[in-house]
Design a protein around this motif. Structure first.
Motif, short mmCIF file in Angstrom:
data_model
loop_
_atom_site.label_atom_id
_atom_site.label_comp_id
_atom_site.label_asym_id
_atom_site.label_seq_id
_atom_site.Cartn_x
_atom_site.Cartn_y
_atom_site.Cartn_z
N ASN A 40 -7.87 1.53 -5.64
CA ASN A 40 -7.89 2.94 -5.34
C ASN A 40 -8.68 3.20 -4.09
OD1 ASN A 40 -7.55 5.87 -5.67
ND2 ASN A 40 -9.65 5.87 -7.12
N MET A 41 -7.86 3.48 -3.29
CA MET A 41 -8.55 3.52 -1.70
C MET A 41 -8.73 5.22 -1.43
SD MET A 41 -8.04 0.34 -1.48
CE MET A 41 -8.53 0.06 0.38
N TYR A 42 -9.66 5.41 -0.48
CA TYR A 42 -9.73 6.94 -0.09
C TYR A 42 -10.62 6.77 1.19
CZ TYR A 42 -12.37 11.24 0.56
OH TYR A 42 -12.66 12.47 1.08
N PHE A 96 -5.57 9.62 -7.73
CA PHE A 96 -4.86 8.63 -8.24
C PHE A 96 -4.84 8.81 -10.11
CE2 PHE A 96 -4.82 3.92 -8.44
CZ PHE A 96 -3.56 3.87 -8.91
N THR A 147 1.23 5.62 -1.38
CA THR A 147 0.44 6.81 -1.99
C THR A 147 1.28 6.82 -3.47
OG1 THR A 147 2.62 8.19 -1.51
CG2 THR A 147 0.76 8.26 -0.04
N CYS A 198 -3.43 1.91 -3.56
CA CYS A 198 -3.15 3.41 -3.76
C CYS A 198 -4.19 4.28 -2.98
CB CYS A 198 -2.77 3.47 -5.40
SG CYS A 198 -2.10 5.03 -5.69
N GLY A 199 -3.49 5.22 -2.23
CA GLY A 199 -4.52 6.17 -1.80
C GLY A 199 -3.64 7.51 -1.09
N GLN A 219 0.87 -1.19 -0.06
CA GLN A 219 -0.01 -0.02 0.16
C GLN A 219 0.88 1.28 0.08
OE1 GLN A 219 -3.45 1.10 3.07
NE2 GLN A 219 -1.24 1.20 4.01
N TRP A 228 -9.33 3.82 5.55
CA TRP A 228 -10.18 3.94 4.25
C TRP A 228 -11.60 3.77 4.52
CZ3 TRP A 228 -6.63 6.01 1.70
CH2 TRP A 228 -5.29 5.41 1.84
#
Length: 407
Positions: A396-398, A379, A352, A374-375, A350, A406
């Motif tokens: 794609n994490m947020y 992205f 950025t 990825c966060g 994991q 997340w």
């Protein structure tokens, strides 16, 4: 750009019996504003016209806005003496649908009341399994359990109890994880303080949080000088607690686990309080999807002061897969990080977008079994496409800190 216009008109008497008046709407194919709402009050009714930019809104969205406003107006008429906070923009059916949408799929939490309980269960069941790897050296679950118990014993002797805030200012190494678990086992709440941060920022977080204890390494003992804070050497704490009887602290799901400070991009950094329930829910969900188990391993590259480190450290420890801790040099040097990934045989990482780009620029060729998260930043599509070519899954994490990593 929002424009609101209220027109108050009167019905005018028609002097000639054979003449009638009728309002004729004037068609419009362009919008002068992003959203404009015109209300005509003719005395016995309101006529509402909404005009909107079709690049920003669809018809259904505007209709929903108008319906919500209509619900509010009806509520005002039915109960004119209520306070504004008592009114709702949604009717009963709309509110129910929104709540269902927000709730998502329900999952049963594991039967543990805290992070330490989950970890200790894992350590007892598989004491010889590798928990951490740092610079090629492994640490077993049994060793991590024993040393974190020693720190917890020392902290309790010093006065740490349920929900006592304890700062953790250490470099990246296994002792960082030992200290983190020790704080939690003592019932404390860890407050991560990255020693690479400016001293002024660290001092602000110490003052603002009001923490009473600070776990440190000897070489950074003088980094923060607050007379009201007790500084405790991690290594001394381990030595002091060796062989001592340790009694587990009774923690509940709603006890705090950590306080992590936001970046402060919108003002001063804010301390976000997260409970054991929050973290258990998050980790249990992440173990299910994107998925992580005892046969997986994960390379941890994130500073402890950034909340995505919670996933990198706890998810492997609680599900049984080893956590490979990247050193300060490895996490900031693309070539060294590439070497670590290639040698570790780890398929999960994991990071950025900035770290992923650094890795790609170093000539990293990916892993066809790789699961990449990825966060933390926007992205870019080209980066997503490239990672998809080099791995098996890309996520794609947020999630802001307040939603527990997340969401």
């Amino acid at each position: 750009q929002v424009f609101f216009l209220l027109l108050q008109t009167e019905k005018r008497a028609v002097l000639t019996p054979d003449v009638s008046l009728e309002s004729v709407p004037v068609p419009s194919v362009t919008s002068k504003f992003d959203l404009s709402v015109q209300v005509e009050d003719s005395g016995d009714q309101l006529t509402v016209i909404a005009e909107y930019n079709t690049k920003l809104f669809v018809r259904e969205t505007i209709q929903e806005m108008l319906n919500s406003w209509g619900n509010l107006l009806h509520s005002l008429i039915r109960n004119p003496s209520s306070t504004i906070s008592d009114y709702s923009l949604l009717d009963g059916d709309g509110a129910s649908k929104r709540l269902q949408l927000c709730q998502g799929a329900a999952q049963d939490l594991p039967s543990y009341s805290s992070l330490p309980e989950w970890f200790t269960t894992r350590a007892i069941n598989a004491p010889d399994d590798v928990a951490l790897i740092f610079e090629g050296d492994p640490m077993s679950f049994e060793t991590l359990e024993r040393e974190s118990n020693a720190i917890a014993h020392t902290l309790k002797q010093r006065g740490v109890s349920s929900e006592t805030l304890v700062g953790l200012c250490v470099d990246r190494s296994p002792v960082m994880v030992v200290g983190l678990l020790g704080v939690l086992k003592a019932g404390g709440v860890y407050v991560p303080l990255d020693p690479t941060y400016p001293v002024s920022r660290l001092a602000y977080m110490v003052r603002d949080s009001g923490l009473q204890f600070l776990l440190i390494e000897t070489e950074i003992k003088d980094l923060i000088s607050e007379p009201s804070v007790q500084c405790i050497s991690l290594f001394d704490a381990i030595e002091n607690g060796k062989g001592a009887h340790y009694e587990a602290t009774n923690l509940e799901l709603d006890n705090l686990a950590y306080v992590i400070y936001t970046s402060g991009s919108t003002g001063n950094p804010k301390g976000v309080q997260i409970t054991h329930r929050n973290v258990l829910n998050f980790l249990h969900s992440m173990a299910s999807e994107p998925g992580f188990g005892a046969t997986d391993s994960l390379v941890s590259v994130t500073t402890l002061s950034f909340d995505i480190s919670v996933l990198e450290l706890f998810l492997p420890l609680l599900t049984g897969g080893p956590c490979i801790i990247a050193s300060p040099e490895e996490r900031t040097d693309g070539k060294r990080l590439r070497t670590l990934l290639n040698q570790s045989d780890s398929h999960v990482m994991q990071a950025t977008p900035s770290t992923w780009r650094m890795l790609l620029d170093s000539g990293w060729e990916g892993d066809k079994q790789g699961k990449y998260l990825c966060g933390g930043e926007a992205f870019p599509r080209d980066l997503a496409n490239r990672l998809c070519e080099l791995g098996y899954e890309v996520w794609n994490m947020y999630g802001p800190t307040e939603t527990t990593v997340w969401s």
